[in-house]
Write an enzyme that holds these catalytic residues in place. Structure first.
Site, mmCIF file in Angstrom:
data_model
loop_
_atom_site.group_PDB
_atom_site.id
_atom_site.type_symbol
_atom_site.label_atom_id
_atom_site.label_comp_id
_atom_site.label_asym_id
_atom_site.label_seq_id
_atom_site.Cartn_x
_atom_site.Cartn_y
_atom_site.Cartn_z
ATOM 1 N N HIS A 120 0.862 -1.174 0.000
ATOM 2 C CA HIS A 120 0.000 0.000 0.000
ATOM 3 C C HIS A 120 0.902 1.230 0.000
ATOM 4 C CE1 HIS A 120 -2.847 2.961 1.677
ATOM 5 N NE2 HIS A 120 -3.821 2.142 1.359
ATOM 6 N N ASP A 197 3.055 -4.660 7.994
ATOM 7 C CA ASP A 197 1.775 -3.968 7.920
ATOM 8 C C ASP A 197 0.672 -5.014 8.036
ATOM 9 O OD1 ASP A 197 -0.598 -2.780 7.154
ATOM 10 O OD2 ASP A 197 0.157 -1.965 5.271
ATOM 11 N N GLN A 200 -4.471 -5.513 6.750
ATOM 12 C CA GLN A 200 -5.382 -6.392 6.012
ATOM 13 C C GLN A 200 -5.426 -7.812 6.570
ATOM 14 O OE1 GLN A 200 -7.500 -5.502 3.655
ATOM 15 N NE2 GLN A 200 -6.813 -3.380 3.635
ATOM 16 N N LYS A 223 -10.666 -1.701 10.223
ATOM 17 C CA LYS A 223 -10.690 -2.926 9.417
ATOM 18 C C LYS A 223 -11.229 -4.107 10.234
ATOM 19 C CE LYS A 223 -7.846 -0.899 6.303
ATOM 20 N NZ LYS A 223 -8.243 -0.434 4.968
ATOM 21 N N CYS A 361 -4.670 2.285 -3.796
ATOM 22 C CA CYS A 361 -3.456 2.803 -3.144
ATOM 23 C C CYS A 361 -2.308 1.801 -3.255
ATOM 24 C CB CYS A 361 -3.725 3.152 -1.680
ATOM 25 S SG CYS A 361 -4.808 4.572 -1.454
#
Length: 403
Positions: A120, A197, A200, A223, A361
């Site tokens: 991202h 990260d 997700q 999320k 993104c």
């Protein structure tokens, strides 16, 4: 899992869009919020709205207790060794920028940092800015056409000059689950720090951060059925101690004089100013909700959804899925030959179907595939096979109208 019972917890799922029942398939952008989390937000403002940590009065103490209990819930959920290794932030982007800013004083010209090709923008741009400040060199771990990282190339990029490695746990654009255990181990072998990260991944699986031995891990509450504007940075104590504060102000200080200021201990060193108190508390409630259902049950159910959706969509002539990794979750990115993804998304919206279109993104991924973007359908545990059927029929109708 009683899906119909679960769906009743989400008020927004009962609304209509353009005269049709909402089919919400944009969960990778933000998940929906259950009534239990909404109630916790209302309860805070209705019953004990006050600033935290500094007040001796009852409301302040109640708010402080609730906020710190939420921190402990996060610690437990991710199996973090110490609660002060949990830093509340506004979300994953804030968390990554905090680390990138801190490493400005730890890198020098010629140092190398590695980032994967499927990141991202939030896990690309801060590191480019860091390289501009320090003279460090950014190198890219390549990916193949299945949407998997080329691990041999990654190992070849590692060297004694490598200081940091950045990678998402799950790709927001492709759904690929990256082999982060292997990435962390190989990076540590050359003395590099690793930031993962987890924005997700966290909605779909529970990461054991002690077992992973990762140095930094980032999460956004929105999320995970929580509110927007709050998230966390996990950092190993040794790293958080090395990094300088990201912002100056109240809460992050021990003592202030005009001659010299000393900084507070962790986690407050990185939590300047009044935080999103309500958001932090509600994030804890969201984790309670997810754990009551069970993260393993969620993962198994969503695996079935993604398999069903993949099979049904691939039956449409001319439809191509981008991201066919052997290990993936939650996301299907696709195009139909000769049709712009934005046009498909617009028609689906008229049918009450919420999907995301564009580069998500993750523009380097789209450049790799030489496409302007994709239609992205992303799933959560409150979605159903019946909703996937509606999506498939909607895509067929869009194709018929646009071809």
């Amino acid at each position: 899992m009683d899906i119909q019972k679960i769906r009743k917890d989400f008020p927004i799922l009962s609304r209509e869009v353009n005269g049709r029942p909402l089919v919400y398939l944009d969960n990778a952008a933000t998940s929906q919020t259950p009534q239990q989390v909404i109630d916790s937000i209302v309860s805070y403002y209705h019953g004990y709205n006050a600033n935290i940590h500094r007040g001796v009065h009852t409301l302040s103490q109640e708010a402080t207790d609730a906020y710190e209990i939420a921190r402990e819930k996060i610690q437990k959920h991710f199996n973090i060794a110490k609660s002060h290794e949990v830093i509340f932030t506004s979300g994953t982007t804030h968390s990554i920028n905090l680390v990138a800013n801190g490493f400005t004083s730890l890198l020098k010209e010629g140092d190398e940092i590695l980032v994967s090709a499927m990141e991202h923008h939030s896990n690309i741009v801060p590191w480019q800015m860091l390289c501009e400040r320090t003279g460090a060199v950014l190198k890219v771990i390549p990916m193949d056409h299945k949407g998997e990282l080329e691990m041999d190339a990654f190992r070849a990029l590692l060297s004694e000059q490598t200081r940091m490695v950045f990678c998402n746990h799950v790709s927001n654009a492709l759904g690929t689950i990256n082999p982060i255990e292997e990435i962390i181990s190989a990076a540590h072998a050359v003395g590099a720090a690793v930031l993962i990260d987890g924005a997700q991944a966290a909605p779909h699986m529970k990461a054991d951060l002690q077992e992973l031995d990762v140095d930094f891990y980032t999460v956004s509450a929105h999320k995970m059925c929580g509110p927007t504007g709050v998230g966390i940075l996990y950092g190993k104590e040794e790293w958080l101690t090395k990094l300088p504060p990201y912002q100056g102000g109240g809460e992050m200080i021990a003592e202030v004089t005009f001659e010299k200021t000393t900084y507070a201990d962790l986690p407050h060193k990185f939590e300047a100013g009044t935080p999103n108190i309500c958001g932090g508390i509600a994030f804890g409630t969201a984790l309670d909700y997810l754990n009551e259902i069970g993260m393993e049950a969620i993962a198994n159910y969503e695996d079935n959804l993604i398999s069903y959706a993949t099979e049904q969509l691939l039956a449409i002539e001319g439809l191509k899925i981008y991201g066919t990794a052997d290990n993936k979750t939650s996301v299907i990115s696709f195009n139909i030959e000769g049709i712009h993804p934005y046009d498909i998304g617009t028609i689906l919206d008229k049918l009450g179907i919420a999907v995301r279109t564009g580069h998500h993104c993750a523009q380097p991924i789209m450049d790799f595939y030489k496409i302007p973007g994709t239609v992205r359908a992303s799933f959560s545990f409150y979605n159903t096979e019946e909703e996937i059927d509606v999506l498939v029929e909607g895509v067929k109708k869009a194709k018929q109208m646009l071809a």
